[in-house]
Enzyme design. Structure first.
Site, PDB file in Angstrom:
ATOM      1  CG  ASP A  18      -0.245  -0.049   2.538  1.00  0.00           C
ATOM      2  OD1 ASP A  18       0.966   0.263   2.603  1.00  0.00           O
ATOM      3  OD2 ASP A  18      -0.903  -0.389   3.539  1.00  0.00           O
ATOM      4  CG  HIS A  19      -0.425   4.933   1.728  1.00  0.00           C
ATOM      5  ND1 HIS A  19      -1.469   4.150   2.165  1.00  0.00           N
ATOM      6  CD2 HIS A  19      -0.058   5.701   2.777  1.00  0.00           C
ATOM      7  CE1 HIS A  19      -1.733   4.444   3.420  1.00  0.00           C
ATOM      8  NE2 HIS A  19      -0.894   5.390   3.818  1.00  0.00           N
TER       9      HIS A  19
END
Length: 132
Positions: A18-19
């Site tokens: 994810d980020h």
């Protein structure tokens, strides 16, 4: 669980995260699937499906996330299993980070054997012989 533990290395790619650079949680199911496939052998699974119309499907999955797994790590997917009746297997799968003292993720995956009509079928003898 079986006494034997199967090991399958998984490289964590940027696309898996994810980020924040931590593996996006559904991706662990993909890693577990790949590891199970290596235990049984993809050619054997393909032949069973094409010749007998027999395959395996996840019936239930329970996962415990104990710590994050990060981009660029190479993790060890440790797999063991038991045959739980005529139609079902129970797989314990763990994701181990390098130099870890405990599993980062633990998955208990129940698989059932099905035909092409999605009807329960006994686990084929060929698979039973391989797994016991």
């Amino acid at each position: 669980m079986s006494n034997k533990i199967y090991h399958h290395p998984v490289q964590i790619y940027y696309e898996d995260t994810d980020h924040s650079g931590v593996v996006y949680h559904p991706n662990f199911l993909k890693y577990f699937e790949r590891a199970r496939e290596h235990v049984i052998d993809s050619q054997r699974l393909n032949r069973l499906w094409n010749e007998q119309g027999i395959g395996f499907a996840v019936y239930k999955a329970n996962m415990i996330f104990q710590e994050g797994v990060e981009f660029a790590e190479v993790c060890d997917i440790r797999t063991s299993f038991i045959i739980e009746g005529k139609y079902k297997t129970l797989w314990r799968q763990e994701v181990w980070r390098p130099n870890a003292i405990r599993a980062a993720v633990i998955g208990d995956i129940e698989m059932v054997c099905l035909d092409k009509d999605k009807q329960l079928q006994p686990i084929p003898n060929e698979i039973l012989a391989l797994l016991v």
